[in-house]
Design an enzyme around this catalytic site. Structure first.
Site, PDB file in Angstrom:
ATOM      1  N   LYS A   1      15.706   7.468  37.948  1.00  0.00           N
ATOM      2  CA  LYS A   1      15.948   8.159  36.678  1.00  0.00           C
ATOM      3  C   LYS A   1      15.613   7.275  35.482  1.00  0.00           C
ATOM      4  O   LYS A   1      14.935   7.699  34.539  1.00  0.00           O
ATOM      5  CB  LYS A   1      17.419   8.601  36.583  1.00  0.00           C
ATOM      6  CG  LYS A   1      17.668   9.928  37.274  1.00  0.00           C
ATOM      7  CD  LYS A   1      19.015  10.496  36.888  1.00  0.00           C
ATOM      8  CE  LYS A   1      20.125   9.800  37.639  1.00  0.00           C
ATOM      9  NZ  LYS A   1      21.436  10.348  37.302  1.00  0.00           N
TER      10      LYS A   1
ATOM     11  N   ASN B   1      15.021  15.261  41.846  1.00  0.00           N
ATOM     12  CA  ASN B   1      16.107  15.239  42.830  1.00  0.00           C
ATOM     13  C   ASN B   1      17.471  15.150  42.173  1.00  0.00           C
ATOM     14  O   ASN B   1      18.479  14.971  42.840  1.00  0.00           O
ATOM     15  CB  ASN B   1      15.938  14.065  43.788  1.00  0.00           C
ATOM     16  CG  ASN B   1      16.102  12.752  43.062  1.00  0.00           C
ATOM     17  OD1 ASN B   1      15.685  12.617  41.926  1.00  0.00           O
ATOM     18  ND2 ASN B   1      16.726  11.791  43.707  1.00  0.00           N
ATOM     19  N   CYS B   2      17.539  15.242  40.871  1.00  0.00           N
ATOM     20  CA  CYS B   2      18.813  15.070  40.178  1.00  0.00           C
ATOM     21  C   CYS B   2      19.382  16.422  39.802  1.00  0.00           C
ATOM     22  O   CYS B   2      18.784  17.171  39.040  1.00  0.00           O
ATOM     23  CB  CYS B   2      18.614  14.240  38.918  1.00  0.00           C
ATOM     24  SG  CYS B   2      17.927  12.637  39.271  1.00  0.00           S
ATOM     25  N   LEU B   3      20.528  16.740  40.348  1.00  0.00           N
ATOM     26  CA  LEU B   3      21.144  18.030  40.043  1.00  0.00           C
ATOM     27  C   LEU B   3      21.847  17.985  38.695  1.00  0.00           C
ATOM     28  O   LEU B   3      22.253  16.944  38.241  1.00  0.00           O
ATOM     29  CB  LEU B   3      22.166  18.395  41.140  1.00  0.00           C
ATOM     30  CG  LEU B   3      21.530  18.664  42.495  1.00  0.00           C
ATOM     31  CD1 LEU B   3      22.616  18.816  43.552  1.00  0.00           C
ATOM     32  CD2 LEU B   3      20.680  19.917  42.449  1.00  0.00           C
TER      33      LEU B   3
END
Lengths: 109, 129, 100
Positions: free
Chosen positions: A94, A107-109
Site C-alpha cells: 500500500k 487486495n485491500c478491502l
C-alpha cells in the site's frame, strides 16, 4: 493535497494521487515525507519496480505478488516481507504504491 | 485494513467467476477482474470462465485509449503472478465469434458446455459477471 | 435520409436484426460501441451483413474497433470512420435512429 515545487497536487483522503500523471520524483519525496520515510536507493528500486509493474499490468501488485516480483527481479534476499516492511513500514504494498504514484493495490478491502 | 501475507488462506474456497459480457460495454468485466485478483490475493482457489460475449475480453490487440478507457486487458497477464491458472473459454462461444485460441492474450483451456455444467457443480460459490 | 446507429452486440441483443429489418434501402447504418462486433468477418452474422451491404451505406466507428482489438478481423467493405466522420454523418443526414 500536497504542495510540491510550488504546484498543488490533488490526493484522495488516504493520500493516493488523484491524477497519476502528477507523479514525479519530487512528488514521491513529498508523499514519503508525510509518511515519515526518507527515500534511499533501496526504496527507489522498489518504487521503480512498482511503476514498471503498473506499466505492464495496469494494476498495483498485491503484497504476495510484490514479494514474488521483487524476489524474481532483485534477488531472493529482497523478496521477503520482512525486508519490504523494513523499508515501507507494516503495509509495504500500500505504502510503496502511494509513494510510486499508483492506485491502491486491489487486495485491500 | 488487512494485507495478505505469503501464507495461503486456512480454508480456501473453490470460487468460479463466470464472465459473459463484452469488455467495454459495461463495467462488469473490470469489476470481475478486480474480484478475481482480490480472491486470489486472499488465497482462494479461483477458476475463471469466459462464456458468450465474455470471450471478447481476451482478444489480443485491445487499445481503448481513444475511447478514453483503461486498458484492463493488460491485467489478464498478471493472473499467472496471482496464482490463477485455471482459465477456461467455452468452445462454441469462441467459434461463433470467429475467434481462435491464438487470438487470445493469455493461455486458456477450451471447455465444452457440458463440461462447464459439471465445473459449476463442483464449486463452493459461483460469481456471475 | 436516416442514420441508424447500432450500439449493442448482435450476440447479446436483437438490435442489429431489428435495425436491418426496419432500415429503408439507401439509408446509412453505423456500428458503434459493442455494435462493432456485427462487423466481424467470420461469425453467424457475417452472411446477413454481406446481404445487407448493397442496400445500405455501412460504417463502423474505428476507435471502438481499436478498443476491442478487432480492427483486423472485420468485413472489408464496411468503412471505418473516426469521431469526426461520425459527426459529419450526423449532420449530413436528416435524423438519427438509435438501436440500443
Amino acid at each position: 493535497m500536497l504542495l510540491v515545487e510550488g504546484k498543488t497536487i490533488n490526493t484522495d483522503k488516504e493520500g493516493y494521487l488523484k491524477n497519476l500523471q502528477d507523479w514525479s520524483e519530487a512528488v514521491a519525496e513529498a508523499i514519503a515525507q508525510q509518511e515519515q520515510i526518507s527515500l534511499t536507493d533501496p526504496h527507489w528500486e522498489i518504487i521503480w519496480l512498482m511503476r514498471d509493474f503498473y506499466q505492464q499490468f495496469e494494476i498495483a501488485p498485491a503484497m504476495r505478488v510484490l514479494v514474488k516480483t521483487v524476489g524474481q527481479q532483485l534477488g531472493k534476499e529482497k523478496g521477503r516481507s520482512i525486508y519490504l516492511m523494513s523499508l515501507f513500514h507494516e503495509s509495504p504494498a500500500k505504502l510503496a504504491s502511494k509513494i510510486a504514484g499508483l492506485p491502491k493495490p486491489t487486495n485491500c478491502l | 485494513m488487512t494485507e495478505t501475507t505469503e501464507q495461503p488462506a486456512v480454508n480456501p474456497k473453490k470460487l468460479l467467476f463466470l464472465n459473459r459480457k463484452a469488455p467495454y460495454g459495461s463495467s462488469l468485466p473490470r469489476e470481475a477482474l478486480d474480484a478475481v485478483l482480490m480472491a486470489s490475493a486472499f488465497g482462494q482457489q479461483v477458476t475463471l470462465v469466459f462464456l458468450g460475449d465474455g470471450v471478447f475480453q481476451l482478444k489480443t490487440q485491445q487499445d481503448p485509449s481513444e475511447i478514453e478507457m483503461k486498458n484492463f486487458s493488460k491485467t489478464f497477464a498478471a493472473l499467472e503472478l496471482y496464482g490463477v491458472s485455471s482459465i477456461f473459454v467455452e468452445q462454441s462461444s469462441l467459434q461463433k465469434r470467429g475467434l481462435t485460441l491464438d487470438q487470445l492474450l493469455i493461455p486458456a483451456k477450451l471447455i465444452q458446455s457440458h463440461e462447464l455444467t459439471e465445473l459449476l457443480e463442483e464449486q463452493d460459490q459461483v460469481m456471475s459477471f | 435520409m436516416i442514420l441508424h446507429t447500432v450500439n449493442r452486440s448482435p450476440f447479446d441483443t436483437n438490435c442489429l436484426n431489428d435495425c436491418l429489418e426496419m432500415a429503408a434501402a439507401g439509408s446509412s447504418i453505423i456500428l458503434i460501441e459493442d455494435g462493432v462486433y456485427a462487423a466481424l468477418s467470420k461469425t453467424q452474422f457475417t452472411d446477413q451483413m454481406l446481404a445487407a451491404l448493397p442496400k445500405h451505406n455501412f460504417y463502423v466507428l474505428r476507435p471502438d474497433l481499436q478498443a476491442r482489438g478487432i480492427q483486423d478481423c472485420i468485413i472489408d467493405e464496411i468503412e471505418a470512420v473516426d469521431y469526426s466522420g461520425f459527426v459529419t454523418l450526423c449532420t449530413e443526414l436528416d435524423k438519427v435512429v438509435s438501436w440500443y
